[in-house]
Design a protein around this motif. Structure first.
Motif, PDB file in Angstrom:
ATOM      1  N   PHE A  32       0.844  -1.196   0.000  1.00 55.03           N
ATOM      2  CA  PHE A  32       0.000   0.000   0.000  1.00 55.03           C
ATOM      3  C   PHE A  32       0.878   1.245   0.000  1.00 55.03           C
ATOM      4  N   ARG A  33       0.392   2.270  -0.624  1.00 51.36           N
ATOM      5  CA  ARG A  33       0.975   3.604  -0.458  1.00 51.36           C
ATOM      6  C   ARG A  33      -0.172   4.573  -0.233  1.00 51.36           C
ATOM      7  N   LYS A  34       0.067   5.506   0.665  1.00 52.98           N
ATOM      8  CA  LYS A  34      -0.965   6.496   0.950  1.00 52.98           C
ATOM      9  C   LYS A  34      -0.372   7.876   0.740  1.00 52.98           C
ATOM     10  N   VAL A  35      -1.037   8.634  -0.096  1.00 52.63           N
ATOM     11  CA  VAL A  35      -0.539   9.985  -0.432  1.00 52.63           C
ATOM     12  C   VAL A  35      -1.576  10.987   0.049  1.00 52.63           C
ATOM     13  N   PRO A  36      -1.205  11.803   1.019  1.00 51.98           N
ATOM     14  CA  PRO A  36      -2.176  12.804   1.496  1.00 51.98           C
ATOM     15  C   PRO A  36      -2.409  13.887   0.429  1.00 51.98           C
ATOM     16  N   VAL A  37      -3.632  14.362   0.475  1.00 54.57           N
ATOM     17  CA  VAL A  37      -3.985  15.411  -0.481  1.00 54.57           C
ATOM     18  C   VAL A  37      -4.096  16.722   0.248  1.00 54.57           C
TER      19      VAL A  37
END
Lengths: 209, 531
Positions: A32-37
């Protein structure tokens, strides 16, 4: 797995293993990768969602979804993700978009390996306050952004100036050149001087290629 | 009786002449002529017995005789008399001139003659002697009448002055006093000069043949004055002292007195004054020491030497002292002296209207021509080809970064053609322009333009140095033709124009032409007949 029954009396055959699939590499579990917006990129993201989604899902074979509540873009590997680095590339691509780069520019990250995004702040270069800071920002971008575009065109990079943060997208060498130009602009040199340096350097760069 | 009659006649003539109006003498008149001749005859006859030589007894004064002839006769009488008169004079010189206006004829002449003697002694020039002779002639001619005239003059004067005189003022005494003063100043010469002048004037009037005499007398007058002045100068501006005026010294001679007073007054200049006194003594008739010419010159030289020594001992003026600083000369004295030194600087030009006008004209001309003297930068020759400067594109790139790398890869792979650079764009524009022009030109020739055929000719190239291959053009070209005119000319004889031909010639020409035509046409019919 084939065990070669060799004629030799005690010769053991080397095992031959196939390459691990990315899913197997991580033990069969997806990554998983999580990229904040950031809030200012929310609406552009909504606008350009399909342009992000298509290359990521189609070409990179990475699952992507937007977590609106958490304000995040989440990426996940699939079974048939060809390369381990795809996920990272996609994450970088989305991250670049979040930093402010255009999709057309950020897509290069997906295509090329050796493109990076370098970020620094104005205060890393020189401590400026108040009006000086504003003037420095103005110097960086130039009238109508012409200085920034000049640097971009000559060094084949893309620059995003977000208030006091500066992000540069490009290859390592180009980033260096662009960074040097931007630092000299921050430190106060006039645009003309920077241009002349740029011309010399870009000519050298072009010759190399 | 004849003699007395003649004498009376002569006297009458003289009187007539005397009382004649002076203006009558200006124009020739017969009466005056006859009277003059008679008078001269009378005087001549009266003088004849006195002369030691034996001149002709009578003066021939016929009307036929010229003035020159009469004159020469008179001279014949007068010339031998001179030495005799001189002897008389010397005797009379011993006595002082107590009575300047003597009545006797000889004493009357004495002052005038003594004057002449003075002149002789003083200068001794030939001219003077001649003049003396003439003077004596004049005087002798009219000596008798002189005394009469003078007496009459005196009487006239006295009659005139009676109105002025009173118990205090006597004209005669005044005249005496004035004469005395003149004597003291000029040593008695002035008086004689005046007298002489008077007599001379009278003589000038009476003579009819007066022109030559008048001129001579005028010169003589000037000479007398010169002499008087010399006497005056010799005394250093008169040298009049208090004693001369206010102390009565009748017995002392004039010159000696002056000399003695000078000795007393000026101790320093006694020497010079003595000299002056001696000079004066020389000039004077009544002097005791007779200095010779050489001695006189010596005295003069000594005086000059004294003067020069005095000047030499004195300190000279600052201008003659060599290097002089400002402190050793008076204030502003350099301004008065005309200094001369080299000017290394050209003097500033005087700006006049003409100068400014000329300058302005030059400026206008230059502006009109556009011929200025600005410093022009020397144009650099292009040593190498100008670098192609890559223009920095300052606009946002249309292609994205990915596309850029895409194109880059495609170029490298050879899939896509190389993109045109900006300079190539310019070349493209030029190419399209040229193509358009070519199209139009071809249209002019209906597209039938045939290009020049390329002829490949093999020419032998001589391996000769390039300089030898250069065209040697003639430096000077003569425009004289190779052929002479007569060689160029085709024809025979005299070529005449149509208008120049005469009738006969025209006829001849026509006849010749006909003959030729006939000859040529004769052949043809012959040929035809043959055929």
């Amino acid at each position: 797995m084939e065990v070669d029954h060799a004629a030799g009396p005690g010769a053991v055959e080397k095992p031959r293993f196939d390459a691990l699939t990315p899913s197997e590499m991580s033990g069969g579990r997806p990554q998983f990768r999580k990229v904040p917006v950031p809030p200012h990129r929310f609406s552009p993201l909504k606008r350009c969602w399909m342009e992000i989604y298509t290359p990521v899902y189609e070409h990179m074979k990475v699952d992507i979804r937007m977590n609106i509540k958490a304000r995040r873009v989440e990426l996940k590997t699939r079974q048939d993700t060809p390369d381990v680095s795809n996920l990272q590339k996609c994450a970088d691509f989305v991250h670049a978009f979040m930093l402010g780069f255009d999709i057309a520019d950020a897509v290069a990250l997906l295509r090329l390996d050796d493109l990076y995004v370098d970020s620094f702040e104005i205060k890393d270069v020189k401590t400026l306050r108040g009006e000086h800071l504003s003037r420095a920002i103005g110097r960086l971008s130039g009238k109508g952004g012409k200085t920034k575009y000049a640097i971009e065109n000559s060094t084949r990079t893309r620059i995003v100036i977000a208030d006091t943060k500066i992000h540069i997208l490009g290859s390592f060498v180009n980033i260096k050149v662009a960074r040097d130009s931007l630092c000299s602009l921050i430190l106060g040199s006039p645009a003309g001087k920077v241009y002349s340096k740029l011309r010399a350097v870009s000519a050298r760069l072009a010759e190399r290629y | 009786m004849d003699a007395t009659a003649a004498a009376d006649k002569g006297e009458a003539a003289l009187k007539l002449l005397e009382y004649a109006d002076p203006s009558h003498f200006l124009s020739p008149s017969a009466d005056l002529v006859t009277a003059a001749r008679a008078a001269s005859q009378h005087i001549y006859s009266s003088l004849v017995p006195l002369s030691p030589a034996q001149p002709p007894s009578t003066l021939l004064t016929d009307p036929a005789f010229d003035a020159e002839q009469i004159w020469s006769q008179i001279e014949l009488l007068a010339r031998p008399l001179l030495p005799h008169l001189r002897r008389q004079l010397r005797r009379l010189e011993q006595q002082p001139p107590s009575q300047p206006q003597a009545t006797l004829p000889l004493p009357v002449e004495k002052p005038a003659d003594s004057e002449e003697e003075e002149e002789e002694d003083g200068q001794g020039s030939e001219l003077d002697e001649l003049k003396e002779l003439e003077e004596t002639d004049d005087e002798e001619e009219l000596s008798d009448d002189e005394e009469d005239e003078e007496e009459e003059e005196e009487e006239l004067d006295q009659r005139a002055h009676k109105g002025l005189e009173d118990q205090f003022l006597k004209i005669g005494e005044m005249a005496e006093f004035l004469d005395k003063g003149d004597e003291e100043e000029y040593g008695g010469g002035a008086n004689r000069g005046e007298e002489k002048k008077a007599t001379k004037n009278w003589m000038a009037e009476s003579d009819d043949e007066g022109d030559e005499d008048r001129d001579e007398e005028g010169d003589e007058d000037l000479e007398d004055f010169e002499d008087d002045d010399e006497d005056g100068e010799g005394e250093d501006g008169g040298g009049i002292m208090y004693k001369d005026f206010f102390e009565k010294s009748h017995n002392r001679p004039a010159k000696k007195r002056d000399g003695s007073t000078k000795k007393v007054q000026f101790k320093e200049d006694t020497h010079t004054m003595e000299l002056d006194g001696s000079e004066n003594d020389d000039g004077n008739v009544e002097e005791e020491q007779g200095l010779s010419t050489h001695e006189k010159e010596q005295l003069k030289a000594r005086a000059k030497i004294e003067q020069m020594e005095k000047a030499a001992l004195e300190s000279s003026a600052w201008t003659m002292q060599g290097e002089v600083t400002a402190s050793s000369r008076p204030i502003n004295s350099a301004l008065e002296v005309d200094l001369d030194f080299e000017h290394n600087v050209r003097p500033a030009p005087v700006i006049t209207e003409e100068v400014t006008a000329s300058l302005e004209d030059m400026i206008k001309k230059r502006i009109a021509e556009g011929h200025f003297d600005d410093v022009e930068k020397p144009s650099l020759l292009p040593s190498k080809a100008p670098k192609e400067h890559k223009e920095l594109d300052e606009s946002k790139s249309k292609k994205g970064l990915a596309e850029l790398y895409e194109d880059d890869y495609a170029q490298k792979a050879g899939i896509a053609p190389a993109p045109l650079a900006i300079s190539d764009e310019l070349k493209q524009q030029a190419n399209t322009l040229f193509k358009r022009i070519c199209l139009k030109l071809d249209a002019l020739s209906h597209f039938h333009f045939a290009p020049k055929p390329v002829i490949e000719d093999m020419s032998v190239q001589a391996n000769v140095p390039a300089l030898a291959m250069e065209e040697i053009a003639p430096v000077a070209v003569s425009d004289a033709a190779m052929l002479a005119p007569e060689e160029v000319f085709e024809g025979k004889g005299d070529v005449k124009e149509e208008g120049e031909l005469t009738q006969a010639e025209r006829k001849r020409r026509r006849a010749n032409k006909k003959r030729r035509y006939a000859a040529s046409h004769k052949e043809r019919p012959a040929k035809l007949q043959k055929d």
